[in-house]
Design a protein around this motif. Structure first.
Motif, mmCIF file in Angstrom:
data_model
loop_
_atom_site.group_PDB
_atom_site.id
_atom_site.type_symbol
_atom_site.label_atom_id
_atom_site.label_comp_id
_atom_site.label_asym_id
_atom_site.label_seq_id
_atom_site.Cartn_x
_atom_site.Cartn_y
_atom_site.Cartn_z
ATOM 1 N N GLY A 251 1.778 -6.785 18.183
ATOM 2 C CA GLY A 251 0.538 -6.212 17.633
ATOM 3 C C GLY A 251 -0.361 -5.693 18.739
ATOM 4 O O GLY A 251 -0.952 -4.606 18.632
ATOM 5 N N ALA B 185 0.017 -6.399 9.363
ATOM 6 C CA ALA B 185 1.283 -5.659 9.524
ATOM 7 C C ALA B 185 2.369 -6.121 8.549
ATOM 8 O O ALA B 185 3.455 -6.545 8.949
ATOM 9 N N HIS C 133 -6.124 -4.384 10.363
ATOM 10 C CA HIS C 133 -4.664 -4.391 10.569
ATOM 11 C C HIS C 133 -4.022 -5.664 10.011
ATOM 12 O O HIS C 133 -4.340 -6.769 10.442
ATOM 13 N N GLU D 120 5.025 -9.549 12.432
ATOM 14 C CA GLU D 120 4.627 -9.055 13.757
ATOM 15 C C GLU D 120 3.971 -10.173 14.575
ATOM 16 O O GLU D 120 3.113 -10.895 14.072
ATOM 17 N N SER E 15 6.341 -3.056 11.985
ATOM 18 C CA SER E 15 6.443 -2.950 10.535
ATOM 19 C C SER E 15 7.068 -1.587 10.256
ATOM 20 O O SER E 15 6.856 -0.641 11.021
ATOM 21 N N SER F 298 4.015 2.772 7.270
ATOM 22 C CA SER F 298 2.833 3.489 7.747
ATOM 23 C C SER F 298 2.269 4.252 6.560
ATOM 24 O O SER F 298 2.967 5.078 5.958
ATOM 25 N N PRO G 70 -0.783 -2.027 8.008
ATOM 26 C CA PRO G 70 -0.905 -1.867 9.464
ATOM 27 C C PRO G 70 -1.864 -0.737 9.819
ATOM 28 O O PRO G 70 -2.008 0.217 9.070
ATOM 29 N N THR H 184 3.772 -0.587 15.961
ATOM 30 C CA THR H 184 3.510 -1.733 15.089
ATOM 31 C C THR H 184 4.838 -2.273 14.576
ATOM 32 O O THR H 184 5.725 -1.488 14.247
#
Ligand code: URP
Ligand code: ZN
Ligand code: ZN
Length: 473
Positions: free
Chosen positions: A80, A327, A325, A75, A420, A423, A347, A418
């Motif tokens: 971000g 990611a 955070h 990221e 990525s 989650s 993230p 995000t």
């Protein structure tokens, strides 16, 4: 009166008050709060009926574009910071020192590299907090000149690791003591990753030699006492050195009591927890593969810790919530079968503020005022950004988040911005979600669309204000 932006009818969280008032903004700044205006002009009016208006979120703990444990976060600062904005955050305090580096890079080189990226790419405001890795200094004089020099440029906060011995990142007790003395002398604040590195490493080595490599051993290598012991050490040293101290990503029920006891003695010591410690338990580490997604340090804990952390946030034993955070993607988390090799972190910049609202305010665990304090105001006060940031007052930057308290928003990776595919909240729905994020008077997120621009974020500098620290709870 004439405004560039006027927000009317919202339920506004001000300093020590919550009421329905209008907010007038001229340029980047709040110039009116009240409901006495019969006539006014505004280039744009937002009707915030039914919405909560809170100070724009300030995330005290992000790792954008980090390269940690050999894994580069894909990221970018731009992505971000866009994710942060969707989650109602208008400033991030990002760590510098864990990025890709050339041999011999100094701390100043790493900070400048980070700042160059942020200047070009950040869509929201930002500050940097350097990590004082032991590679950056050899003597106490080196330390003094690094800290003195950076404080004079408006960087007042530094981080050290007591953990990550295997990675060669940990600061031992002797250096922690020396650093704290300098931090006190130079009017700075020290952020501490509190886990006892020696016990952590010995446990990790033992488990690996016994073939116990699964994710759950990440927890067994660092049960609560490993964090508590490090916090206790840090607090003893904070007391003798008088160094303002901030324990990052604090996760245990015992740890918050240790910190709070030292606060009771009048020390400027602060406690930050994270949304994952407020919502997830170590049972997620038990899955052989998916368990790796939940590897961060300190490890996830138990439901009694979750209860204690919410209570601590509510009654002022914990002062801030940071996302921590990092990611990483699913592939990066799953690449390594051995728990010590899985890159630590997850993230969370977008979900931080909504989770505190949904799990905290909506579930009756904290008040609206407390929500604004732990997601924004206290961060600004501790890190020298207040009252420009972190508050809804005439003269402050017009950084605001409008939250629809009834909007239900899923938090699977595909629902988030995000960069990525991971989650750790994929089975959760947030009750309450930001509809508008306003950065210095500019609406950068509105109803699910982004209107900000890379490079529009401003670099924030500050200095520790000891009289403000005394009032943070
Ligand atoms: O697991 C974590 N916390 N990763 C990020 C680096 C750190 O320790 O803050
Ligand atoms: Zn840390
Ligand atoms: Zn971190």
């Amino acid at each position: 009166m004439s405004f560039d932006l006027f927000i009317k009818n919202g339920k506004v969280i001000g300093p020590q008050w919550v009421k329905e008032v209008d907010i007038g903004i001229e340029g980047e700044v709040i110039t009116y709060i009240g409901n006495s205006l019969k006539k006014y002009d505004a280039a744009r009016i937002i009707d915030a009926t039914g919405k909560i208006v809170s100070p724009g979120g300030i995330d005290p703990h992000t790792h954008f574009e980090t390269n940690f444990m050999g894994s580069q976060v894909p990221e970018t600062w731009e992505k971000g910071s866009i994710a942060a904005a969707f989650g109602g955050t208008t400033s991030v305090l990002d760590f510098a020192g864990l990025e890709k580096e050339e041999k011999g890079d100094t701390i100043e080189v790493m900070i400048n590299r980070k700042l160059e990226r942020a200047k070009k790419l950040s869509t929201i405001d930002y500050a940097v907090k350097p990590i004082l890795k032991n590679a950056f200094y050899k003597t106490v004089d080196d330390l003094s000149s690094i800290i003195k020099g950076l404080v004079s440029t408006g960087i007042p906060a530094f981080k050290v690791f007591m953990a990550y011995r295997k990675q060669g990142l940990n600061t031992d007790d002797m250096w922690l003591y020396e650093i704290m003395k300098v931090v006190h002398n130079e009017n700075a604040i020290l952020q501490i990753h509190a886990e006892n590195g020696m016990i952590e490493e010995a446990n990790q080595n033992r488990f690996i030699s016994e073939g116990k490599t699964e994710a759950i051993y990440h927890y067994y290598a660092k049960p609560n006492f490993v964090e508590n012991l490090a916090i206790q050490t840090a607090m003893v040293l904070a007391e003798v050195t008088k160094s303002p101290t901030y324990i990052v990503h604090q996760s245990t029920k015992e740890g918050l009591e240790i910190i709070s006891n030292y606060r009771m003695k009048g020390l400027s010591v602060f406690d930050e927890t994270c949304p994952h410690y407020l919502t997830r338990t170590r049972k997620y580490l038990e899955d052989k593969i998916k368990g790796r997604h939940y590897i961060m340090s300190p490890p996830l804990r138990d439901s009694e810790d979750i209860l204690a952390l919410w209570n601590g946030l509510n009654i002022g034993k914990i002062q801030t919530v940071g996302s921590d955070h990092v990611a990483y993607t699913i592939a990066q988390k799953e690449e390594f079968a051995e728990f010590t090799k899985v890159p630590n972190g997850t993230p969370g910049v977008e979900t931080r503020l909504p989770i505190v609202f949904s799990e905290g305010v909506r579930k009756g665990r904290i008040t609206l005022s407390r929500f604004a304090e732990v997601t924004s105001t206290n961060v600004a006060k501790i890190f020298g950004l207040y009252p420009k940031k972190g508050t809804i007052q005439v003269g402050s930057d017009a950084d605001l988040v409008l939250i629809d308290p009834n909007f239900e928003h899923k938090m699977r990776a595909e629902d988030l911005h995000t960069d990525s595919d991971l989650s750790i909240y994929d089975d959760m729905t947030s009750k309450g979600w930001p509809t508008h994020t306003i950065l210095r008077g500019e609406v950068i997120v509105e109803d699910g669309s982004f209107y900000g621009k890379a490079g529009n974020g401003k670099y924030l500098t500050g200095k520790v204000d000891t009289s403000l620290l005394a009032g943070v709870w």
